[in-house]
Structures are given as structure tokens and as C-alpha cells.
Design a protein around this motif. Structure first.
Motif: not given
Lengths: 326, 326
Positions: A4-13, A156-166, A176-179
Motif C-alpha cells: 500500500g505504501d509503495a502504491a501511494l508513494a508512486q501516486a504522490q510522485a 481515499t473516499d472513506g470506504w477503504a483506507p486505500l484505493n486506485g486502479f488495476v 493492514a487486513k492480512t499479511p
């Protein structure tokens, strides 16, 4: 780094690059780009072509006498491999040909396919499945976040801690839900799911629905999402609402005909339109989001914000270059 | 206490009561209530009747030969007093009678009224206004939060720091924006706004649009929102999409007819249906939201969450008790 952190860092960049590009234009005295200008400036590298094994072309008619309309759907085997394979088998076996749209519930879904629907409710009306299709599939409600090529949104839209596109599909995730983290396809406008009965493993892809209203996100993680409508969602959204409970058509004769469903891969190469989806790991995509966050022209106030379900990823369909019947 | 804090405290107190009521049922071994059960248990005190001066009954036809359909709209003079008064004058002056729906843009809006639309673009086609109606009105994009009877939601959707309902209308707010706070009607499904040209004071209510897709929240604070559709939004959402730019109908002959618009206050008392909107400052409303946050039955996962634009406030219309033509 966590997925999740990596995806967010890429988006922020990428977002920082878009902000910088807009600032540079402003410093140079150029007007801000609008969405249309960003789209007109795309290059071939900004687009990906979905695997033709995952693209289904459906033809419906709003009524028995109306002209046919095309609806293009992309399957998402990364999220629902068993359902994608089964829908392919159903399409290839001609299962959907000559069936109908069963219900349209306003601000919710349009559902088509299995005339015995609700799933299992009327076995006498259910059309027999082609031999290659399975009658029951496991629930495919979520998948591991780790390893997914998620291109996050900064917001994020409040429905999940992270969101985006695949692959252009709207995705919500909980790192954080599972390993491995948890990710799922979100019920945004145009997203397609597989109807099920009360048992979570009672869907098989013979009954499908598309979201036609404000995103019904409480459905997330309750049903298998199989893909999204790439083109033609307006035909499903404009159908007359059914008069029965949950928008089922009554009488059944009022059902809009589903004439056929074909896989793009099964069309002769010369007859295949080119279907392309905008990539979401590019500066073009970041620029596009930027124009939606900060609007000019008619707008006097900018939201400074986008959200998952209003950030639909653009699609273009180019007719085949060779004439179909030379 | 600030206006926003008070609204949130009230929402949290009501929500705590709903949580407690649900826990008490569980402790007693009773199944959780569902949304239908909460609605069936409402009492007359749970409902308010909008001022009939604010309720407009429109009749449209999806096509020239189709049966008429009723669409009920409530004006919101608390947020847009000048527009509400002007729309009343337009309706009473017969302005809308015999006009048409001008455009339907998928996943966005259905717009009707002024045939010279886009506003001011074609003055030759604009219908002259009744004498009592003003050609131009000030922008009414927002109002002071202080003094508004806002019933907040515990959750926010990310588009504003505070959100909830006033008289059943979806409202977003920023308590910190000015000394009085700032509040505005949010572009949720069914909300109605007044079309404008490039000038912010170019709307007069003769051209109106309703949201028919995933909430276009970037329109917030850019245009005057005048009310919402209480009943019949499905008729506006199911109209064929126009083939022209922005969904305008081409040719104009394809426009769905707008047959008439009347104020509920102008119908003879014996012919007036009773229109009621669920109150949002009650335990009933808190219980209803609770059933949406925590679903049972078919659902196996609960979102634990609602959001502003999917929390549509219920409406009921009861036909007149006296026969219309005895």
C-alpha cells in the motif's frame, strides 16, 4: 515497503509531476490544460489493449423492435479467475444468445442473463449451461494486495483506507487486513458483478449485473465482481425500469432482448475493433486527474479533489481498419 | 458550541441510541431490524409535510406517444430563496407547460426547460418569461451554516468536513470557512440545480437539471442548487440519452415533452396528494442509517458506514382521499 505504501508513494510522485507541469504552464503564461486537451495529447504509449480473451461484446435491444446497441465488457481474471473463465465458457457456448435483460432497478443495477434468476429461484426457467461451464464457483470477493499493480489515488473516499486502479478497474484495498493485504473491485458506475443467491458460492456468471447509479459500495466484499463495462453503459442505464419488485420486468414480455454475446478473441482478426484503455501509471493519467481536481473555464470553484468512483478510466474503440465485408 | 460541533454531537447521540437499541434486540435474542422493518414501523411524527408552495408536480412523456409520467420536485428556499421564488413565478405563469427535456448526459444530468439553452446561447429560441419572473438572479451557491437545522451524518465523504441533511436535502458544510460557517446543497442523485452560462448570476430557474448518476460533486459551489426530486427521478434517469454534444437531443424533435408543471399549493385541496418526507432528527432515521451500516440477510459483510449521497431521505406520496372527479 508495504504494498500500500509503495502504491501511494508512486501516486504522490506522479501527482507532484502533474502539479509541477501545471505550475510551469502558469509561469509561462499559458492557460491551464483542460480534460479534453489532455486526452487529445495522448500518445500510443498511454494506452493498453486488453487481452481479447477478456473482452465481451454484447448486443442488446431496448425493446423488441428497437435497433441493436453494443455493450463492451472487460473481464477481470486477476480478481475473479474462476468467474472470468466460466463467463468465457458461457459466451463461447452461446449461453447468452437470445436471453434478455431481467431487471433494472433505478440508481442501482441492470441485470441480465439466467432467466431462472433470482439465482436458483426458478429452476424450471433456468437455461441449461454449456458443458464447459461450471454450475457453481467459489466466492471471489477479494484477493491479496501484495503483488497487484495498484495505481493508487492520492485521495481515499472513506470506504477503504486505500484505493486506485488495476488495469483500469476501480479497486479498494486494506493493506493492514492480512499479511498480504486485501484488495477488491469496488462497486463503481459501470462495474459488473455476478448475481448470487443466499450462498456465497452460488454464482456462476450466468446472471450478471452492472452498476447504473450512485456507487452501491455496501455491496463490496459481498459478491464476486467480474469486470466492468468499457463502452455502452449508457444503453444499460437508459433502459426502462422494471415495474416489479427490485425492478424485475413484469410482464416478462417487457424484457429488453439480449441478442448475443461474443468474445473479441473469437471475431476474425480483420473484423476486430481495436479496444484501448488508458493506462493509470502515467503522467498523462496524473495530468487528467489534475484537470479534474482544478477546473477552469466555466468553473469558478475547484474541489481540489477526485474520488475513486468518479475517476472513470477512459476507453476508446477504433473500428477495424479492413472493411468487414470487402 | 459551534454550529458544526452541535450538529455532530446531536448525530452522535442519536446514533448511540440506535446502536443501543440494536444491542438490546440482540441481547433479547431478536433478529436485527432491516430497512423495510424500520420503515414499516414509522409513526406520523416521523414525517414532515413540505410546504405545498415548495412542491412542483411535473408531467413528462419519454416520447411524444408515450404515457405521461409524474415527477415531484421540492424547492429549497432556505438555500436559494430568489431561485425558489422565481421558479414559483415561472410555474404559475405556465412557463414550463409544453416545453421539453433538452438533454440527457449519461451518468451526469437530465436538463429541461428554456429551449434557448445553453443559457443565453440561442436567444431566438428562448421562451419569453412571465411578467412576474426575473430574467437574472444572484448566485445562491452557499449560505451560512449558523442557524441551519442541520442533522449531521457521523461519517463524512471527503468532499467537505461536515455533511448531513436539512429538511431532507443533502448538505455539505465547512464550519471553519467564515465566522458563520458555510453550507451548501450537495450534488447527490436526484438533486436539482439551475443551469447557468459563464456568468455566475446568469441563471433564472427557467433551465433546470437533475443529477442522474454518480454524484458530480465538483459542481458543488459552482451553480445554484434549487431543490431535489422527491419522486419520479427514475423517469428522468431512464430517458434515452441525447446524441449530441453534452447529451443534447438531435434532432430537436427527439426531445421528450414536458407537458406541464404545477405547484402543489395551486391544486384544489381535495385533489392534492399528501407528500411526506422522513424527518432526519429522529431515532427512526438513526435506526434506518444503522440498518444500512450493518446489514443482515443476504449480506455477509457490513460496510459499517453510509455516505451522504447514498443516504437518500425517504418520501411517500398518498393519493387524495376524496375522489378527484366525484
Amino acid at each position: 515497503m508495504l504494498a500500500g505504501d509503495a502504491a501511494l508513494a508512486q501516486a504522490q510522485a506522479l501527482d507532484a509531476q502533474a502539479v509541477q507541469a501545471a505550475a510551469a504552464r502558469k509561469a509561462a503564461g499559458s492557460p491551464a490544460l483542460n480534460t479534453g486537451e489532455v486526452m487529445n495529447a495522448t500518445t500510443p504509449d498511454d494506452w493498453r489493449e486488453p487481452d481479447p480473451q477478456n473482452v465481451v461484446l454484447m448486443e442488446i435491444r431496448p425493446s423488441a423492435t428497437a435497433a441493436p446497441q453494443q455493450v463492451w465488457m472487460e473481464l477481470a481474471p486477476r480478481f475473479a479467475p474462476e468467474h472470468a473463465a466460466n463467463i468465457r465458457a458461457l459466451v463461447r457456448g452461446g449461453y447468452f444468445d437470445g436471453l434478455a435483460v431481467l431487471r433494472v432497478q433505478d440508481n442501482f443495477v441492470t441485470q441480465w442473463g439466467d432467466p431462472g434468476d433470482p439465482v436458483g429461484a426458478d429452476n424450471a426457467k433456468t437455461r441449461p449451461l454449456p458443458e464447459a461451464a461450471k454450475p457453481k464457483l467459489p466466492a471471489e470477493f477479494d484477493t491479496a494486495l501484495a503483488g497487484l499493480p495498484l495505481h493508487a489515488l492520492v485521495e481515499t473516499d472513506g470506504w477503504a483506507p486505500l484505493n486506485g486502479f488495476v488495469d483500469g478497474f476501480p479497486v479498494a484495498a486494506d493493506p493492514a487486513k492480512t499479511p498480504q493485504g486485501r484488495a477488491w473491485l469496488a462497486h463503481c458506475y459501470g462495474v459488473v458483478g455476478a448475481g448470487r443467491g443466499n450462498e456465497i458460492d452460488s454464482s456462476n456468471g450466468a446472471s450478471l449485473y452492472a452498476v447504473i447509479g450512485h456507487s452501491p459500495r455496501p455491496l463490496d466484499l459481498n459478491i464476486t465482481v467480474v469486470g466492468r463495462i468499457l463502452k455502452g453503459i449508457e444503453h444499460l442505464a437508459a433502459l426502462p425500469r422494471g415495474g416489479g419488485n427490485m425492478g424485475f420486468y413484469k410482464p416478462e414480455e417487457a424484457r429488453p432482448p439480449l441478442m448475443s454475446a461474443k468474445l473479441l478473441a473469437d471475431l476474425p482478426a480483420a473484423e476486430r475493433p481495436k479496444v484501448q484503455v488508458l493506462r493509470t501509471d502515467t503522467l498523462t493519467w496524473a495530468n487528467l486527474l489534475h484537470t479534474r481536481r482544478y477546473r477552469g473555464g466555466w468553473y469558478v470553484a475547484s474541489s481540489g479533489r477526485v474520488d475513486l468512483c468518479s475517476s472513470t478510466v477512459p476507453v476508446r474503440v477504433t473500428p477495424p481498419t479492413a472493411p468487414v465485408n470487402p
